[in-house]
Design an enzyme around this catalytic site. Structure first.
Site, PDB file in Angstrom:
ATOM      1  CB  THR A  33      -0.934   0.015   1.228  1.00 48.07           C
ATOM      2  OG1 THR A  33      -1.683  -1.200   1.258  1.00 48.07           O
ATOM      3  CG2 THR A  33      -1.880   1.189   1.169  1.00 48.07           C
ATOM      4  CG  ASP A 222      -3.937  -3.563  -3.469  1.00 45.53           C
ATOM      5  OD1 ASP A 222      -3.049  -4.424  -3.630  1.00 45.53           O
ATOM      6  OD2 ASP A 222      -4.211  -3.061  -2.367  1.00 45.53           O
ATOM      7  CD  GLN A 253      -1.425 -11.896   1.569  1.00 42.25           C
ATOM      8  OE1 GLN A 253      -2.135 -11.367   2.431  1.00 42.25           O
ATOM      9  NE2 GLN A 253      -0.402 -11.267   1.017  1.00 42.25           N
ATOM     10  NE  ARG A 585      -3.394 -11.508   7.551  1.00 42.45           N
ATOM     11  CZ  ARG A 585      -2.878 -10.810   6.551  1.00 42.45           C
ATOM     12  NH1 ARG A 585      -3.188  -9.542   6.405  1.00 42.45           N
ATOM     13  NH2 ARG A 585      -2.032 -11.363   5.701  1.00 42.45           N
TER      14      ARG A 585
END
Length: 636
Positions: A33, A222, A253, A585
């Site tokens: 990001t 993205d 992912q 995470r």
């Protein structure tokens, strides 16, 4: 400000790449990001007009975060904010295109967007019209099939042409055709129509296609591994002229095949753009070395992936805790016990997340949090699903689109204005009404007109305030029970939310609010300021990060999930990717747990530990013991 400062070499290459196709393979926590935001700012610093840039992501939350980062960079570097890049989700982008250019394609500018619940109601209505038994053909299943087929760019006409004479496909075709008829009558589109209709617009209208190909000259997408066929084709069409497309993704992912996503689109990207530049982000800024090694050992078992390393920038960190519980009650008590220890050590509860594979697992965790007075927040979309919020939105949608019969039906007698069921039926059937009924219906239509006039000239938050008062909802809820007063507080909260759209000209603000609410995702409901432990499924946790993460229910049949009869290699690899997402995470500490016994469908079930646990080296694990006496003493 130096836009390359504090970026690693791979990130710098991605930022500095200007023209031509670019594929970025970004591992978990690799700072994608940040790199995307800096890339957009760098393009602008090199003379690219902000309005020439399109950035697409998958949730409103991610889009807002990207906008914030880009705007901050533009402010710091001295570039103006009068015009900014177009940053949105795929669905919001398509809604924008269809409102602007769909008229020539037979799409009303004020079309309504049906959420999943509304779409299901239209399916049920279609089946009722056709006198098809909902017990024989489950409406939810029919709705899911329609969604999947539209995501694969199939129309109802094309499906009917190939349905043949077999009973199910033929009946399915009848329902789907009736469903489309009902949508057309209401001038409404469902979620999947936003993508499908935009694709068809581009395929059949060269003028519209060429306009948007020229409009956005630089495109960034993205989470490319999460694109379905429709999104992949839309991306390809938009980038066809200038070929300045940057796709960012990570096969490891890819966890959304059940909703049509196909991670093979990354491979298709490589085939479509043979002259692409490929950059791999391997440095991880999120997790400790121990967590990353565990994640790497798990995911390397998958064959359908692009090999890459995850290089930790953090120290080794704590061992990964592993706890075997006797049953789900003990597992939940262990989790809460550890949370209490963390909170006692001055850890903010918002830095803690408990992840599970299936929604039913949340019940026992909620009960344990309540019992021990642990503040928690469940991820969900409850706010926009509340009756009073849907009522306000229905007034707005009916005002913009009087053909939206579903919205009209919902609020024609809300609050009660003496319009009975017979009057409603006759009104929809366009039959002549008695004078008294005509007067009441005329007043209702006048109310919608006044709201429409307000939408056309007022700020978004002012429109919501006006609708509260003009419809009589505010007075009705104010003079009702305590529960109703709470509902009024929710509408007032909607006014606060609406202020975010006040910068948009009328009626764009209301239209954008309605689009965003219809496309609301679970992550959008997350209140990051609230000091509470987060409880959520692993799917909901994608894109989030927490210092302390508990992954519970690591048992064969649950995680990996046994599914619904589908246990092929593709399904097994996706379950492994899902576990990889769960592990990555965590920033500082992981707690893994499983239960020897678990109550499933009212019966106790003996469980084996998840096969994924055996992939993690023993040296990374710390076996936890839990003495319930400590908890019992608290109550003596």
């Amino acid at each position: 400000m130096d836009l390359l400062k504090d970026l690693n070499e791979a990130q710098k290459k991605a930022v500095l790449h200007k023209d031509g196709p670019l594929l970025v393979l970004a591992g978990a926590g690799a700072g994608k990001t940040r790199a995307i935001s800096h890339r957009v700012a760098y393009l602008i610093s090199q003379g690219v007009k902000p309005e020439d840039i399109l950035a697409i992501t998958f949730t409103n939350k991610a889009a807002e975060e990207m906008k914030t980062r880009i705007n901050k960079l533009l402010r710091v570097t001295g570039y103006g904010l009068r015009v900014t890049p177009f940053v949105s989700t795929f669905h919001s982008l398509c809604a924008y295109i269809l409102r602007k250019s769909g008229k020539d394609f037979g799409i009303s500018q004020n079309f309504s967007i049906l959420d999943k619940e509304d779409g299901l109601e239209v399916v049920k209505s279609a089946m009722k019209d056709l006198k098809i038994d909902p017990k024989q053909f489950q409406p939810a299943k029919i709705s899911a099939i329609i969604s999947r087929l539209k995501g694969n760019l199939l129309t109802s006409e094309e499906f009917a042409a190939t349905a043949g004479k077999e009973f199910f496909p033929r009946t399915m075709a009848l329902i789907w055709n009736k469903y489309e008829e009902n949508l057309k009558k209401q001038k409404a589109l469902d979620f999947d129509d936003l993508l499908l209709k935009t694709y068809l617009l581009f395929k059949k209208n060269s003028k519209a296609r060429e306009y948007y190909q020229e409009f956005w000259q630089y495109i960034l997408i993205d989470e490319y591994q999460d694109t379905n066929k429709a999104q992949y084709e839309l991306s390809r069409i938009l980038a066809e002229k200038h070929r300045n497309i940057c796709a960012i993704g990570d096969v490891d992912q890819a966890i959304y095949s059940w909703r049509g996503a196909d991670f093979r689109n990354i491979i298709n990207f490589e085939n479509d753009y043979s002259d692409r530049t490929t950059i791999v982000f391997e440095e991880n800024y999120r997790s400790t070395q121990n967590i990353l090694e565990a994640a790497a050992r798990v995911i390397e078992k998958n064959r359908m992936r692009k090999p890459k390393r995850l290089l930790a920038t953090k120290e080794k960190g704590a061992e990964i805790s592993l706890f075997e519980a006797m049953n789900e009650e003990e597992e939940a008590e262990f989790v809460v016990h550890k949370i209490k220890e963390l909170v006692k050590a001055r850890v903010n509860p918002s830095e803690i997340a408990v992840l599970y594979r299936a929604n039913f697992q949340s019940r026992i965790l909620e009960e344990s949090c309540l019992k021990h007075k642990i503040p928690y927040q469940m991820l969900g979309t409850q706010f926009y699903e509340r009756k009073e919020i849907k009522d306000i939105f229905s007034f707005l949608k009916a005002a913009l689109n009087p053909n939206d019969l579903m919205s009209v039906k919902r609020i024609i007698n809300v609050p009660v204005r003496g319009i009975g069921k017979v009057t409603i039926l006759n009104f929809f059937a366009k039959k002549e009404l008695p004078l008294d009924a005509q007067k009441k219906v005329s007043q209702f239509l006048g109310l919608l007109n006044s709201i429409k006039e307000k939408i056309d000239r007022a700020k978004t938050s002012e429109v919501i305030r006006f609708a509260m008062k003009k419809t009589g909802l505010e007075e009705f809820l104010e003079n009702s029970s305590d529960d109703d007063k709470e509902r009024l507080e929710n509408i007032k909260e909607l006014v606060t939310i609406a202020t975010r759209y006040d910068y948009l000209a009328s009626p764009d603000g209301i239209e954008r609010l309605l689009i965003d609410s219809a496309l609301f995702s679970e992550q959008d409901s997350l209140d990051m300021k609230k000091e509470a432990v987060r409880l959520m499924t692993v799917h909901s946790a994608k894109g989030l990060e927490f210092k302390y993460v508990f992954v519970v229910g690591l048992e064969e049949g649950l995680f990996p999930h046994s599914g619904f009869g589908d246990s092929g290699p593709d399904r097994q690899e996706e379950e492994r990717r899902l576990f990889y997402v769960a592990l990555t995470r965590a920033k500082e500490k992981l707690f893994l747990s499983f239960s020897a016994l678990r109550m499933v469908f009212g019966a106790k079930q003996l469980n084996l530990p998840s096969r994924f646990l055996s992939d993690i080296p023993d040296r990374l694990l710390k076996i936890e013991q839990y003495d319930r006496k400590e908890e019992i003493l608290e109550y003596i």
